[in-house]
Design an enzyme around this catalytic site. Structure first.
Site, PDB file in Angstrom:
ATOM      1  N   ASP A  31      54.104  35.443 -23.164  1.00  0.00           N
ATOM      2  CA  ASP A  31      53.436  34.300 -23.635  1.00  0.00           C
ATOM      3  C   ASP A  31      54.453  33.324 -24.278  1.00  0.00           C
ATOM      4  OD1 ASP A  31      50.119  34.235 -24.655  1.00  0.00           O
ATOM      5  OD2 ASP A  31      51.828  32.759 -25.272  1.00  0.00           O
ATOM      6  N   GLY A  36      49.357  31.277 -28.558  1.00  0.00           N
ATOM      7  CA  GLY A  36      49.096  32.562 -28.766  1.00  0.00           C
ATOM      8  C   GLY A  36      49.581  33.317 -30.119  1.00  0.00           C
ATOM      9  N   TYR A 139      41.544  19.910 -16.699  1.00  0.00           N
ATOM     10  CA  TYR A 139      41.306  21.516 -16.591  1.00  0.00           C
ATOM     11  C   TYR A 139      40.541  22.209 -15.598  1.00  0.00           C
ATOM     12  CZ  TYR A 139      39.992  25.804 -18.689  1.00  0.00           C
ATOM     13  OH  TYR A 139      39.876  27.306 -18.681  1.00  0.00           O
ATOM     14  N   ASN A 168      31.639  30.676 -21.143  1.00  0.00           N
ATOM     15  CA  ASN A 168      32.190  30.308 -22.358  1.00  0.00           C
ATOM     16  C   ASN A 168      32.339  31.698 -23.158  1.00  0.00           C
ATOM     17  OD1 ASN A 168      30.766  27.849 -21.576  1.00  0.00           O
ATOM     18  ND2 ASN A 168      31.580  27.154 -23.694  1.00  0.00           N
ATOM     19  N   ILE A 184      31.458  28.198 -30.778  1.00  0.00           N
ATOM     20  CA  ILE A 184      30.969  29.329 -31.434  1.00  0.00           C
ATOM     21  C   ILE A 184      31.793  29.760 -32.821  1.00  0.00           C
ATOM     22  CG2 ILE A 184      30.382  31.873 -31.736  1.00  0.00           C
ATOM     23  CD1 ILE A 184      29.058  31.658 -29.421  1.00  0.00           C
ATOM     24  N   ILE A 198      28.437  19.641 -36.135  1.00  0.00           N
ATOM     25  CA  ILE A 198      27.933  18.287 -35.339  1.00  0.00           C
ATOM     26  C   ILE A 198      27.641  19.017 -33.766  1.00  0.00           C
ATOM     27  CG2 ILE A 198      29.065  16.383 -34.486  1.00  0.00           C
ATOM     28  CD1 ILE A 198      30.981  16.261 -36.835  1.00  0.00           C
ATOM     29  N   ARG A 207      24.578  26.502 -22.242  1.00  0.00           N
ATOM     30  CA  ARG A 207      25.869  27.280 -21.862  1.00  0.00           C
ATOM     31  C   ARG A 207      25.661  28.616 -21.708  1.00  0.00           C
ATOM     32  NH1 ARG A 207      26.479  22.991 -21.127  1.00  0.00           N
ATOM     33  NH2 ARG A 207      28.225  21.527 -21.650  1.00  0.00           N
TER      34      ARG A 207
HETATM   35  P1  NAD Z   1      44.097  31.050 -25.149  1.00  0.00           P
HETATM   36  O1  NAD Z   1      44.735  29.796 -25.490  1.00  0.00           O
HETATM   37  O2  NAD Z   1      43.917  31.823 -26.461  1.00  0.00           O
HETATM   38  O3  NAD Z   1      45.253  31.884 -24.218  1.00  0.00           O
HETATM   39  C1  NAD Z   1      46.233  31.347 -23.410  1.00  0.00           C
HETATM   40  C2  NAD Z   1      47.511  31.868 -23.695  1.00  0.00           C
HETATM   41  O4  NAD Z   1      48.458  31.445 -22.947  1.00  0.00           O
HETATM   42  C3  NAD Z   1      48.069  31.517 -25.118  1.00  0.00           C
HETATM   43  O5  NAD Z   1      48.388  32.627 -25.788  1.00  0.00           O
HETATM   44  C4  NAD Z   1      49.277  30.483 -24.902  1.00  0.00           C
HETATM   45  O6  NAD Z   1      50.169  30.796 -25.789  1.00  0.00           O
HETATM   46  C5  NAD Z   1      49.632  31.039 -23.528  1.00  0.00           C
HETATM   47  N1  NAD Z   1      50.259  29.960 -22.912  1.00  0.00           N
HETATM   48  C6  NAD Z   1      49.915  28.419 -22.580  1.00  0.00           C
HETATM   49  N2  NAD Z   1      50.991  27.935 -21.883  1.00  0.00           N
HETATM   50  C7  NAD Z   1      51.870  29.004 -21.564  1.00  0.00           C
HETATM   51  C8  NAD Z   1      53.206  29.001 -20.703  1.00  0.00           C
HETATM   52  N3  NAD Z   1      53.782  27.774 -20.081  1.00  0.00           N
HETATM   53  N4  NAD Z   1      53.804  30.063 -20.439  1.00  0.00           N
HETATM   54  C9  NAD Z   1      53.335  31.164 -21.107  1.00  0.00           C
HETATM   55  N5  NAD Z   1      52.285  31.145 -21.903  1.00  0.00           N
HETATM   56  C10 NAD Z   1      51.506  30.122 -21.970  1.00  0.00           C
HETATM   57  O7  NAD Z   1      43.038  30.935 -24.297  1.00  0.00           O
HETATM   58  P2  NAD Z   1      41.870  32.071 -23.819  1.00  0.00           P
HETATM   59  O8  NAD Z   1      40.503  31.857 -24.195  1.00  0.00           O
HETATM   60  O9  NAD Z   1      42.523  33.383 -24.302  1.00  0.00           O
HETATM   61  O10 NAD Z   1      42.074  31.936 -22.188  1.00  0.00           O
HETATM   62  C11 NAD Z   1      42.696  32.934 -21.407  1.00  0.00           C
HETATM   63  C12 NAD Z   1      42.676  32.443 -19.844  1.00  0.00           C
HETATM   64  O11 NAD Z   1      41.257  32.543 -19.557  1.00  0.00           O
HETATM   65  C13 NAD Z   1      43.118  30.884 -19.678  1.00  0.00           C
HETATM   66  O12 NAD Z   1      43.788  31.045 -18.428  1.00  0.00           O
HETATM   67  C14 NAD Z   1      41.568  30.251 -19.706  1.00  0.00           C
HETATM   68  O13 NAD Z   1      41.815  29.222 -18.911  1.00  0.00           O
HETATM   69  C15 NAD Z   1      40.713  31.160 -19.222  1.00  0.00           C
HETATM   70  N6  NAD Z   1      39.406  30.946 -19.652  1.00  0.00           N
HETATM   71  C16 NAD Z   1      38.866  31.045 -20.878  1.00  0.00           C
HETATM   72  C17 NAD Z   1      37.463  30.760 -21.132  1.00  0.00           C
HETATM   73  C18 NAD Z   1      37.042  31.028 -22.586  1.00  0.00           C
HETATM   74  O14 NAD Z   1      35.947  30.843 -23.008  1.00  0.00           O
HETATM   75  N7  NAD Z   1      37.915  31.396 -23.596  1.00  0.00           N
HETATM   76  C19 NAD Z   1      36.629  30.631 -20.209  1.00  0.00           C
HETATM   77  C20 NAD Z   1      37.071  30.686 -18.907  1.00  0.00           C
HETATM   78  C21 NAD Z   1      38.379  30.660 -18.589  1.00  0.00           C
END
Ligand code: NAD
Length: 314
Positions: A31, A36, A139, A168, A184, A198, A207
């Protein structure tokens, strides 16, 4: 199992890493800490800071790994509208890098975290995986393009692949960034701090809010299940909740009225979105256990920041 989780210091990745080490698996995390926090990780998780596009670093981390969970990504829909090139670079470029390095290291399976956002507006709800995607943001495009790369490169390189379209997700340990926070944790924080929430558009937009423990169940199953190769699979709660109803559920969970303001400045995104879970049930044995009412309660119990706000409020 020996696994690498990219983006494993994030909200979903850390919950997955901690579950897997607790079950006795060997877990490495990569990461870059752009969003993160390694403090979320159990001590037994081996953490490396770095960029997911760094193929030589991936080669090293992939030695002896049987399954990669690819979660590293930029995750904000509105931010992606402002910075599409960056979203393409990190999200699509990162996925291609992971697949290339996985080929070189002889990894058996890649599980990709895709998103329900790929669907965009759909007439038929609940939405099933056979619906034609209508991504509405860079995205969402980056997630759809990544699914295609995972699928195509997996077939070319002989790597098993599966993409989970997560809806979500919410739960304890979710960050509330200053801008573009997920609804949330943001509403809970606002309501507990005595502020107003809001509501964009009519508030009637719906959702599918899925609790983190259920998302982790699906991710764990995706690394072990047979018959999932090249599949995309929805991961939601199967429950359709309007933003208006969410505000009422939050008021019920915190035990007091929540004041809401309405903004027409933003339409609030797609009008309806709820996951059809038929495929997830059949292929992953997936059965979500936590509905929104229970999920909000769990979040207030287990999230240290929200627990503290509750205590101050009492
Ligand atoms: P998050 O932002 O908490 O986690 C993403 C992590 O990726 C972060 O820790 C960030 O530091 C790391 N990151 C970003 N760019 C990076 C890079 N270039 N190299 C290495 N690390 C990198 O988000 P999350 O909610 O935990 O989402 C995790 C995954 O699940 C993502 O791919 C997101 O698109 C997918 N997702 C999340 C949701 C949701 O509702 N949270 C829904 C659908 C898909």
């Amino acid at each position: 199992m020996r696994v690498l989780i990219t983006g494993g210091a994030g909200f979903i990745g850390a919950a997955l890493a901690n579950r897997l080490v607790a079950e006795g698996h060997h877990v490495r995390v990569l990461d870059d800490l752009s969003a993160g926090d390694p403090a979320r990780l159990d001590r037994r998780v081996v953490f490396t800071r770095g960029d997911v596009r760094d193929v030589p670093k991936l080669w090293t981390l992939l030695q002896g790994i049987s399954c990669v969970y690819h979660l590293a990504a930029r995750v904000s829909v509105p931010e992606s509208v402002l910075y599409p090139r960056e979203y393409n670079d990190v999200n699509v470029g990162g996925t291609v890098a992971v697949m290339q390095a996985a080929r070189d290291a002889g990894v058996g399976r890649v599980v990709f975290a895709s998103s329900g956002a790929v669907y965009g507006d759909q007439e038929t709800q609940p939405v099933s995986e056979s619906a034609w995607p209508h991504p509405r943001s860079p995205y969402a495009v980056s997630k759809l393009a990544s699914e295609l790369y995972v699928n195509t490169l997996g077939a070319l390189y002989g790597i098993e692949t599966v993409s989970l379209r997560i809806f979500n997700a919410y739960g304890a340990g979710q960050f509330v960034p200053a801008a573009h926070a997920p609804v949330i944790p943001f509403f809970l924080k606002q309501a507990l701090s005595g502020g107003s929430v809001i509501v964009f558009g009519t508030g009637q937009q719906t959702r599918d809010f899925v609790y983190i423990d259920d998302v982790v169940d699906a991710l764990v199953a995706a690394s072990e299940a047979t018959g999932v190769n090249r599949q995309v699979i929805n991961v939601g709660s199967g429950q359709e909740t309007s933003v208006r109803a969410l505000v009422d559920l939050i008021a019920e969970a915190i035990g007091r009225e929540v004041h809401s303001l309405h903004s027409q400045a933003d339409t609030g995104g797609v009008s309806r979105l709820v996951a059809d879970l038929t495929r997830a049930r059949a292929l992953l044995g997936y059965a979500p256990k936590v509905d929104v009412r229970a999920g909000l309660r769990l979040m207030l119990q287990h999230d240290p920041y929200l627990r503290d706000l509750m205590r101050r409020d009492a």
